[in-house]
Design an enzyme around this catalytic site. Structure first.
Site, mmCIF file in Angstrom:
data_model
loop_
_atom_site.group_PDB
_atom_site.id
_atom_site.type_symbol
_atom_site.label_atom_id
_atom_site.label_comp_id
_atom_site.label_asym_id
_atom_site.label_seq_id
_atom_site.Cartn_x
_atom_site.Cartn_y
_atom_site.Cartn_z
ATOM 1 C CG HIS A 153 -0.065 0.116 2.508
ATOM 2 N ND1 HIS A 153 0.487 -0.983 3.124
ATOM 3 C CD2 HIS A 153 0.336 1.193 3.233
ATOM 4 C CE1 HIS A 153 1.172 -0.593 4.184
ATOM 5 N NE2 HIS A 153 1.112 0.731 4.266
ATOM 6 C CB THR B 68 1.167 5.246 4.406
ATOM 7 O OG1 THR B 68 1.430 3.871 4.713
ATOM 8 C CG2 THR B 68 0.545 5.930 5.613
ATOM 9 C CG HIS C 295 7.057 5.084 0.444
ATOM 10 N ND1 HIS C 295 6.740 6.144 1.273
ATOM 11 C CD2 HIS C 295 7.048 3.983 1.240
ATOM 12 C CE1 HIS C 295 6.566 5.703 2.503
ATOM 13 N NE2 HIS C 295 6.737 4.390 2.522
ATOM 14 C CB THR D 82 7.037 -0.295 2.650
ATOM 15 O OG1 THR D 82 7.186 1.037 3.146
ATOM 16 C CG2 THR D 82 8.074 -1.199 3.311
#
Ligand code: A2P
Length: 218
Positions: free
Chosen positions: A69, A71, A149, A151
């Site tokens: 995902h 965030t 971004h 992760t």
């Protein structure tokens, strides 16, 4: 009473569609495999191992952090500053549950994290919390949304929050005009080394990731 109140999640964000998660994971896996075979990478291996001669299996080095995902706002169930305001923001309410296409523009890794950089559209930026960059790097004037971004993995003992901080360090270097060391043109794009174990693969063709704007309670 508490049952009438809206519960604030751990975080809000765009959750990548399951089929695309697999695609991105295998893309990252291929990238690590290619990287590990490059002489230029081997030359800087001690950035990752601390020792010159030691071998490293990058795929094991970066541990999977679960559902992929991007965030937007980390709320910590309301404990994080500005989380209530964010949860009540009209754009957040309006877009909740909506699909969106995230543009992935680069893959990056450091001795701590592996991630994909997300280039947010104007519309997506409306869901980006104010101060996300300033909060991380108070002294710099980093573009809004530059922390965005996904992760993809973290080294042992490293928390995922580090991925965005690593990305901002790279963005800062780029902003300061550091061009890095252009290492190689790979099939996916050009690979640049920024020192201290920081590598960026700029994607020739930005990858479009279908994702759903939602939240995670844990
Ligand atoms: P990221 O967005 O880089 O993946 P945790 O599991 O540590 O509670 O984190 C849950 C999610 O929230 C992770 O996706 C994580 O990082 C993100 N996150 C954790 N702490 C912060 C923070 N202080 N600021 C922004 N994002 C955070």
């Amino acid at each position: 009473g508490p049952l009438e109140e809206t519960a604030i999640p751990l975080f809000f964000g765009w959750f990548l569609c399951p089929s695309f998660q697999e695609k991105l994971k295998s893309m990252a896996k291929d990238f690590l495999k290619t990287l590990a075979g490059l002489e230029a990478f081997k030359k800087h291996l001690s950035d990752f191992t601390g020792e010159a001669e030691k071998e490293v299996d990058l795929e094991k080095f970066f541990q999977d952090k679960g559902m992929l995902h991007c965030t937007t706002k980390f709320c910590d169930y309301g404990k994080a500053e500005g989380s209530k305001e964010y949860a009540e923001q009209q754009s957040v309410k309006d877009r909740y549950g909506n699909m969106s296409e995230l543009t992935l523009s680069a893959l990056f890794l450091t001795p701590r994290t592996l991630g994909a950089r997300v280039s947010l559209s104007e519309e997506q930026l409306q869901l980006w919390p104010t101060g996300a960059e300033k909060e991380a790097v108070p002294d710099a004037n980093l573009p809004i949304g530059s922390r965005a971004h996904v992760t993809l993995g973290c080294a042992e003992g490293v928390e995922p929050v580090q991925t965005g901080l690593d990305l901002l360090e790279l963005v800062q270097l780029q902003q300061q005009g550091q061009e890095g060391e252009q290492v190689e043109d790979l099939e996916l794009g050009s690979l640049t080394y920024y020192g201290k174990g920081m590598w960026v693969l700029s994607l020739k063709e930005p990858t479009v990731a279908p994702a759903c704007f939602s939240s995670y309670y844990g």
